[in-house]
Design a protein around this motif. Sequence first.
Motif, PDB file in Angstrom:
ATOM      1  N   GLY A 160      63.732  29.306  48.702  1.00 24.97           N
ATOM      2  CA  GLY A 160      63.824  30.313  49.757  1.00 24.97           C
ATOM      3  C   GLY A 160      64.908  31.351  49.557  1.00 24.97           C
ATOM      4  N   ALA A 161      65.663  31.262  48.464  1.00 26.69           N
ATOM      5  CA  ALA A 161      66.724  32.249  48.214  1.00 26.69           C
ATOM      6  C   ALA A 161      66.162  33.633  47.915  1.00 26.69           C
ATOM      7  N   VAL A 162      64.964  33.673  47.313  1.00 30.82           N
ATOM      8  CA  VAL A 162      64.338  34.942  46.945  1.00 30.82           C
ATOM      9  C   VAL A 162      63.087  35.144  47.788  1.00 30.82           C
ATOM     10  N   THR A 163      63.011  36.277  48.478  1.00 39.35           N
ATOM     11  CA  THR A 163      61.798  36.656  49.201  1.00 39.35           C
ATOM     12  C   THR A 163      61.463  38.092  48.822  1.00 39.35           C
ATOM     13  N   PHE A 164      60.190  38.416  48.864  1.00 37.08           N
ATOM     14  CA  PHE A 164      59.763  39.747  48.450  1.00 37.08           C
ATOM     15  C   PHE A 164      58.472  40.143  49.149  1.00 37.08           C
ATOM     16  N   THR A 165      58.194  41.442  49.094  1.00 39.51           N
ATOM     17  CA  THR A 165      56.964  42.019  49.617  1.00 39.51           C
ATOM     18  C   THR A 165      56.343  42.863  48.520  1.00 39.51           C
ATOM     19  N   ILE A 166      55.037  42.740  48.364  1.00 40.43           N
ATOM     20  CA  ILE A 166      54.276  43.591  47.446  1.00 40.43           C
ATOM     21  C   ILE A 166      53.415  44.491  48.323  1.00 40.43           C
ATOM     22  N   GLU A 167      53.531  45.796  48.135  1.00 42.27           N
ATOM     23  CA  GLU A 167      52.693  46.756  48.866  1.00 42.27           C
ATOM     24  C   GLU A 167      51.739  47.396  47.882  1.00 42.27           C
ATOM     25  N   GLY A 168      50.442  47.256  48.151  1.00 41.87           N
ATOM     26  CA  GLY A 168      49.427  47.837  47.283  1.00 41.87           C
ATOM     27  C   GLY A 168      48.385  46.815  46.899  1.00 41.87           C
ATOM     28  N   LYS A 169      47.594  47.166  45.907  1.00 44.20           N
ATOM     29  CA  LYS A 169      46.496  46.286  45.502  1.00 44.20           C
ATOM     30  C   LYS A 169      46.713  45.789  44.080  1.00 44.20           C
ATOM     31  N   PHE A 170      46.095  44.659  43.793  1.00 47.22           N
ATOM     32  CA  PHE A 170      46.136  44.100  42.450  1.00 47.22           C
ATOM     33  C   PHE A 170      44.917  44.587  41.673  1.00 47.22           C
ATOM     34  N   ASP A 171      45.144  44.933  40.419  1.00 44.94           N
ATOM     35  CA  ASP A 171      44.066  45.429  39.563  1.00 44.94           C
ATOM     36  C   ASP A 171      43.350  44.295  38.847  1.00 44.94           C
ATOM     37  N   SER A 172      44.094  43.247  38.502  1.00 49.35           N
ATOM     38  CA  SER A 172      43.496  42.145  37.760  1.00 49.35           C
ATOM     39  C   SER A 172      44.254  40.848  38.036  1.00 49.35           C
ATOM     40  N   PHE A 173      43.587  39.755  37.709  1.00 49.93           N
ATOM     41  CA  PHE A 173      44.112  38.413  37.952  1.00 49.93           C
ATOM     42  C   PHE A 173      43.694  37.559  36.752  1.00 49.93           C
ATOM     43  N   TYR A 174      44.653  37.246  35.888  1.00 49.53           N
ATOM     44  CA  TYR A 174      44.341  36.509  34.678  1.00 49.53           C
ATOM     45  C   TYR A 174      44.910  35.099  34.697  1.00 49.53           C
ATOM     46  N   LEU A 175      44.103  34.159  34.234  1.00 54.33           N
ATOM     47  CA  LEU A 175      44.549  32.803  33.958  1.00 54.33           C
ATOM     48  C   LEU A 175      44.775  32.776  32.452  1.00 54.33           C
ATOM     49  N   CYS A 176      46.027  32.655  32.039  1.00 53.24           N
ATOM     50  CA  CYS A 176      46.380  32.771  30.625  1.00 53.24           C
ATOM     51  C   CYS A 176      46.739  31.404  30.041  1.00 53.24           C
ATOM     52  N   TYR A 177      46.045  31.048  28.972  1.00 51.58           N
ATOM     53  CA  TYR A 177      46.227  29.763  28.305  1.00 51.58           C
ATOM     54  C   TYR A 177      47.067  29.884  27.031  1.00 51.58           C
ATOM     55  N   CYS A 178      47.767  31.003  26.824  1.00 50.95           N
ATOM     56  CA  CYS A 178      48.584  31.133  25.613  1.00 50.95           C
ATOM     57  C   CYS A 178      49.727  30.127  25.659  1.00 50.95           C
ATOM     58  N   SER A 179      50.292  29.821  24.510  1.00 47.93           N
ATOM     59  CA  SER A 179      51.351  28.812  24.456  1.00 47.93           C
ATOM     60  C   SER A 179      52.593  29.246  25.227  1.00 47.93           C
ATOM     61  N   TYR A 180      52.867  30.543  25.294  1.00 48.98           N
ATOM     62  CA  TYR A 180      54.021  31.018  26.066  1.00 48.98           C
ATOM     63  C   TYR A 180      53.834  30.694  27.551  1.00 48.98           C
ATOM     64  N   CYS A 181      52.653  30.986  28.068  1.00 45.21           N
ATOM     65  CA  CYS A 181      52.389  30.735  29.496  1.00 45.21           C
ATOM     66  C   CYS A 181      52.333  29.240  29.793  1.00 45.21           C
ATOM     67  N   GLN A 182      51.862  28.443  28.834  1.00 40.93           N
ATOM     68  CA  GLN A 182      51.884  26.990  29.031  1.00 40.93           C
ATOM     69  C   GLN A 182      53.322  26.503  29.155  1.00 40.93           C
ATOM     70  N   LYS A 183      54.195  27.000  28.298  1.00 41.77           N
ATOM     71  CA  LYS A 183      55.611  26.602  28.353  1.00 41.77           C
ATOM     72  C   LYS A 183      56.270  27.115  29.636  1.00 41.77           C
ATOM     73  N   ASP A 184      55.987  28.379  29.998  1.00 37.97           N
ATOM     74  CA  ASP A 184      56.556  28.957  31.224  1.00 37.97           C
ATOM     75  C   ASP A 184      56.187  28.162  32.460  1.00 37.97           C
ATOM     76  N   SER A 185      54.918  27.790  32.555  1.00 43.32           N
ATOM     77  CA  SER A 185      54.423  27.142  33.771  1.00 43.32           C
ATOM     78  C   SER A 185      54.559  25.619  33.727  1.00 43.32           C
ATOM     79  N   GLY A 186      54.660  25.045  32.520  1.00 46.25           N
ATOM     80  CA  GLY A 186      54.661  23.597  32.402  1.00 46.25           C
ATOM     81  C   GLY A 186      53.299  23.012  32.715  1.00 46.25           C
TER      82      GLY A 186
END
Length: 136
Positions: free
Chosen positions: A11-37
Amino acid sequence: MTEYKGSCLCGAVTFTIEGKFDSFYLCYCSYCQKDSGSAHAANLFSASAVLRWDSGADEVTTFNLPGSRHSKSFCKHCGSAVPGSELPGVLMVPAGSLDTEIEITPTARIYTARQHSWVGKLSAAPQYPELPEKSE
């Protein structure tokens, strides 16, 4: 204008995004696997949305992987992924960091050649609405 609220785990960090998202990717690269665990990262991208830090902007740190365009922004207290960007002019928002439901469905699964063999077997795993009382 569409508005999305988000936060880190502690809860230390809160944010607001104003606008729309252009894309939504599920990424299986090794970097994203390490980042997300996990098996993949789930990231939303926008070239026009605006990020506003509501609290804790100074609690956010970014790791840039040397020799790549890969970066990860996160709360320096709890380690939760928060918005950032690995591409100039593009906002990247970890889908799990949002507290507001999103309407967009995944655009694509990318780097699937690098996914773990067990990912294809997930549909056979039992599902529980909460933590089961004992492991199966």
